[in-house]
Motif scaffolding. Structure first.
Motif, PDB file in Angstrom:
ATOM      1  N   ASP A 130      23.121 -16.381  22.097  1.00 54.89           N
ATOM      2  CA  ASP A 130      24.404 -15.787  22.513  1.00 54.89           C
ATOM      3  C   ASP A 130      25.077 -15.025  21.373  1.00 54.89           C
ATOM      4  O   ASP A 130      25.916 -14.166  21.594  1.00 54.89           O
ATOM      5  CB  ASP A 130      25.332 -16.856  23.103  1.00 54.89           C
ATOM      6  N   ASN A 131      24.700 -15.358  20.138  1.00 56.09           N
ATOM      7  CA  ASN A 131      25.273 -14.741  18.935  1.00 56.09           C
ATOM      8  C   ASN A 131      26.771 -15.002  18.788  1.00 56.09           C
ATOM      9  O   ASN A 131      27.460 -14.290  18.059  1.00 56.09           O
ATOM     10  CB  ASN A 131      24.997 -13.223  18.900  1.00 56.09           C
ATOM     11  N   THR A 132      27.277 -16.018  19.471  1.00 47.50           N
ATOM     12  CA  THR A 132      28.712 -16.333  19.361  1.00 47.50           C
ATOM     13  C   THR A 132      28.970 -17.799  19.025  1.00 47.50           C
ATOM     14  O   THR A 132      30.063 -18.143  18.582  1.00 47.50           O
ATOM     15  CB  THR A 132      29.449 -16.020  20.686  1.00 47.50           C
ATOM     16  N   CYS A 133      27.999 -18.681  19.227  1.00 46.94           N
ATOM     17  CA  CYS A 133      28.248 -20.111  18.982  1.00 46.94           C
ATOM     18  C   CYS A 133      28.322 -20.362  17.466  1.00 46.94           C
ATOM     19  O   CYS A 133      28.063 -19.478  16.655  1.00 46.94           O
ATOM     20  CB  CYS A 133      27.150 -20.964  19.623  1.00 46.94           C
ATOM     21  N   CYS A 136      25.084 -19.609  15.584  1.00 46.33           N
ATOM     22  CA  CYS A 136      24.850 -18.166  15.499  1.00 46.33           C
ATOM     23  C   CYS A 136      25.761 -17.527  14.455  1.00 46.33           C
ATOM     24  O   CYS A 136      25.329 -16.672  13.691  1.00 46.33           O
ATOM     25  CB  CYS A 136      25.097 -17.501  16.857  1.00 46.33           C
ATOM     26  N   CYS A 144      20.609 -21.386  18.146  1.00 43.99           N
ATOM     27  CA  CYS A 144      21.729 -21.157  19.062  1.00 43.99           C
ATOM     28  C   CYS A 144      21.822 -22.305  20.066  1.00 43.99           C
ATOM     29  O   CYS A 144      20.799 -22.747  20.600  1.00 43.99           O
ATOM     30  CB  CYS A 144      21.527 -19.834  19.806  1.00 43.99           C
ATOM     31  N   VAL A 145      23.036 -22.770  20.346  1.00 44.57           N
ATOM     32  CA  VAL A 145      23.170 -23.904  21.284  1.00 44.57           C
ATOM     33  C   VAL A 145      22.773 -23.490  22.701  1.00 44.57           C
ATOM     34  O   VAL A 145      22.503 -24.335  23.547  1.00 44.57           O
ATOM     35  CB  VAL A 145      24.597 -24.507  21.263  1.00 44.57           C
TER      36      VAL A 145
HETATM   37 ZN   LIG Z   1      24.522 -19.180  19.639  1.00 49.78          ZN
END
Ligand SMILES: [Zn+2]
Length: 381
Positions: A130-133, A136, A144-145
């Motif tokens: 997701d590149n946001t957790c 990441c 990544c979760v």
């Molecule tokens: Zn992530």
């Protein structure tokens, strides 16, 4: 190829079994309709057993989530890690769709995809992320979760579903000329993985870097070490074509010996101390111990070979005084920088592809890599 027959896309079937909550009735109805009518058939590589690789017709991948994209694969390839199941060292759930490296053109995006657009040329990692957790955000997108392994979806195919498109994919500034495609494809795994190995080994200015392994990842770790400013780069290889490419990528020294003799050769080059930085890019007991023992006290090992049957002795590690870091490379962390270097033709990692075959000849591609007749094979759908 003599083995083609109609076959329902294993990757999608696996995804269906794993994610029943993703299935709306509309999706099932559409998929069933397509399967019945045999429309939109794509070709994909399926491994049935060790040594048994076939290219089959599969039903095209469907959007499962609003965050998905479907891409038309411009180029895919066979990975060194695909050889573990091919050689029977690793068991998969047969039949298994194959391939986790990909670059191509976006065909369709889900309703929640904001940055990736149809028509863009994109590269993604072998982990969708997701590149946001929290993982990441600190640069560990391979943890990544919400990560999804792209290998389960089968990137050695015409069309590919990419989950978490905004987080996973990076678009190039424009559709690239054909000669850039191999290099861009390499960023999907082998370049990103070699780069992570060099970063994990703390390659940089004034450092002596040794690279264990002369596959595509090892060769690109040499390239990475050079880009990161290493002063001296020792490639460990006994194969002429690989030694030549290592030289071209920046190796200053070549060592043919392996195991303890390889360690002795590295020490001889470094006043008996060992290298500051060692990249391990194989994944065997011998290569791991070679890497740890070739590292000087206080130095760093970056290990990116997928470890098979490796057991590190605690006392060995204790006395090494080495930092040891590695694992599945967070390729997504490096993609923007790597794409930029490739786009501006500052690096040419695509040279690791020394054989290019049509996707339909995937069985020959696996054979060539297994026999070490090719460093890495690019597959054109
Ligand atoms: Zn992530």
């Amino acid at each position: 190829m003599g083995h083609s027959r109609t076959y329902r896309l294993p990757g999608i079937n696996v995804a269906r079994r794993l994610s029943p909550t993703h299935l709306g009735s509309g999706f099932l109805g559409k998929a069933a309709y397509r399967a019945e009518t045999k429309e939109n058939v794509v070709h994909g590589v399926v491994m049935y057993a060790p040594g048994d690789v076939r290219v089959e017709e599969r039903v095209d991948p469907q959007m499962l989530e609003a965050t998905d994209a479907i891409i038309r694969v411009s180029a895919a390839c066979v990975c060194g890690s695909d050889l573990w199941p091919y050689r029977g060292v690793e068991q998969l759930q047969w039949p298994a769709p194959m391939g986790h490296e990909y670059a191509g053109i976006v065909e369709e995006v889900g309703a929640e995809v904001e940055t990736i657009k149809p028509g863009q040329f994109v590269v993604g990692s072998f982990w969708a992320s997701d590149n946001t957790c929290e993982n990441c955000r600190v640069g560990y997108q391979s943890a990544c979760v919400n990560r999804v392994p792209m290998g389960a979806l089968g990137a050695q195919a015409d069309l590919l579903r990419v989950p978490l498109a905004d987080g996973t994919l990076v678009a190039t500034p424009d559709v690239p000329s054909d000669d850039l495609v191999p290099s861009l494809l390499s960023a999907s795994d082998v370049l990103g993985t070699g780069w992570f190995g060099a970063v994990a080994a703390q390659a940089g200015a004034g450092k002596t870097v040794a690279v264990v392994g002369d596959g595509a990842v090892g060769l690109l770790a040499v390239l990475a070490a050079k880009q990161l400013g290493a002063e001296r780069i020792v490639a460990m290889s006994r194969h002429d074509s690989r030694r030549r490419l290592a030289r071209e990528y920046g190796a200053t020294d070549l060592v043919e010996e392996r195991g303890d003799a390889g360690v002795a050769a590295i020490k001889e080059l470094t006043n008996g101390l060992g290298a500051h930085c060692v990249v391990e890019a194989v994944g065997t007991q011998e290569s791991m111990m070679q890497a740890i023992h070739a590292t000087r006290p206080g130095g760093h090992v970056g290990f990116v070979g997928v470890a098979h049957g490796v057991a590190v002795d605690g006392m060995d590690l204790f006395w090494s005084l080495a930092h040891v870091h590695g694992g599945p490379a967070p390729v997504r962390r490096f993609l923007p920088e790597l794409i930029d270097l490739i786009w501006n033709r500052q690096i040419n990692p695509g040279k690791v592809f020394d054989l290019e075959l049509p996707l339909d000849d995937a069985a020959a591609a696996y054979r060539a890599m297994d026999q070490r007749e090719a460093i890495k094979v690019l597959l054109r759908p």
